[in-house]
Design an enzyme around this catalytic site. Structure first.
Site, PDB file in Angstrom:
ATOM      1  CB  ILE A  40      -0.958  -0.024   1.215  1.00 26.01           C
ATOM      2  CG1 ILE A  40      -2.187   0.827   0.978  1.00 26.01           C
ATOM      3  CG2 ILE A  40      -0.256   0.369   2.503  1.00 26.01           C
ATOM      4  CD1 ILE A  40      -3.313   0.591   1.982  1.00 26.01           C
ATOM      5  CG  ASN A  97      11.724  -5.699   7.360  1.00 28.52           C
ATOM      6  OD1 ASN A  97      12.926  -5.606   7.120  1.00 28.52           O
ATOM      7  ND2 ASN A  97      10.819  -4.958   6.730  1.00 28.52           N
ATOM      8  CB  VAL A 106       2.306  -6.659   9.064  1.00 24.04           C
ATOM      9  CG1 VAL A 106       1.088  -7.568   8.956  1.00 24.04           C
ATOM     10  CG2 VAL A 106       1.950  -5.242   8.622  1.00 24.04           C
ATOM     11  CG  HIS A 110       5.316  -9.360   5.415  1.00 26.05           C
ATOM     12  ND1 HIS A 110       4.955  -9.388   6.749  1.00 26.05           N
ATOM     13  CD2 HIS A 110       6.040  -8.218   5.265  1.00 26.05           C
ATOM     14  CE1 HIS A 110       5.423  -8.321   7.367  1.00 26.05           C
ATOM     15  NE2 HIS A 110       6.108  -7.586   6.486  1.00 26.05           N
ATOM     16  CG  HIS A 112       8.927  -6.234   2.060  1.00 25.72           C
ATOM     17  ND1 HIS A 112       8.125  -5.108   2.141  1.00 25.72           N
ATOM     18  CD2 HIS A 112       9.025  -6.698   3.331  1.00 25.72           C
ATOM     19  CE1 HIS A 112       7.772  -4.911   3.412  1.00 25.72           C
ATOM     20  NE2 HIS A 112       8.310  -5.848   4.147  1.00 25.72           N
TER      21      HIS A 112
END
Ligand code: 5GP
Length: 124
Positions: A40, A97, A106, A110, A112
């Protein structure tokens, strides 16, 4: 606010809501193991996130507790998303991360994918 990657998984995190379709996302790819969508707040020309469908807080949790099938499926999905975006020849960067020093915000694991431009040195 960075998270503590040793905390248990909480299903109320934003990426869990995206997986459940409770909040919208710009979908890039989906299969049995992974879901990919555009960040986002992109930090590069291309900035795509890939998340496993399973409930894992971080790379640490995923690498410890995910099954071999989940790990293989997720890793192949990350590679496919980058390939399908035409990033292999120009090159790209992967980033995961973990916890406070990693700047993870978050608490659903995940990766990136950054690309579409020269990305400079590893750490600004
Ligand atoms: P982290 O710092 O945890 O590695 O990265 C979290 C990433 O998630 C950030 O790059 C941030 O822009 C992105 N992000 C946070 N909330 C949302 C959201 O609701 N939708 C999307 N598409 N990305 C988000």
């Amino acid at each position: 606010m960075p998270i503590d990657a040793t905390e248990p998984y909480h299903a109320d995190n934003i990426f869990a809501k995206i997986l459940r379709g409770e909040i919208p996302s710009s979908k890039v790819y989906e299969d049995e193991w992974a879901y990919a969508f555009e960040d986002i707040n992109p930090q590069a020309e291309i900035h795509t996130l890939v998340i496993p469908k399973g409930e894992y807080v971080s790379w640490d949790d995923f690498s410890t507790s995910a099954s071999a099938e989940e790990i293989a499926g997720f890793v192949r999905a990350v590679g496919k998303v980058a390939r399908d975006k035409g990033l292999v020849e120009p090159g790209y960067r992967l980033l995961a991360n973990v916890g406070a020093h990693g700047g993870q915000e978050v608490p659903h694991f995940h990766v990136h994918i950054f690309g579409g431009q020269s990305l400079g040195r590893m750490i600004a």
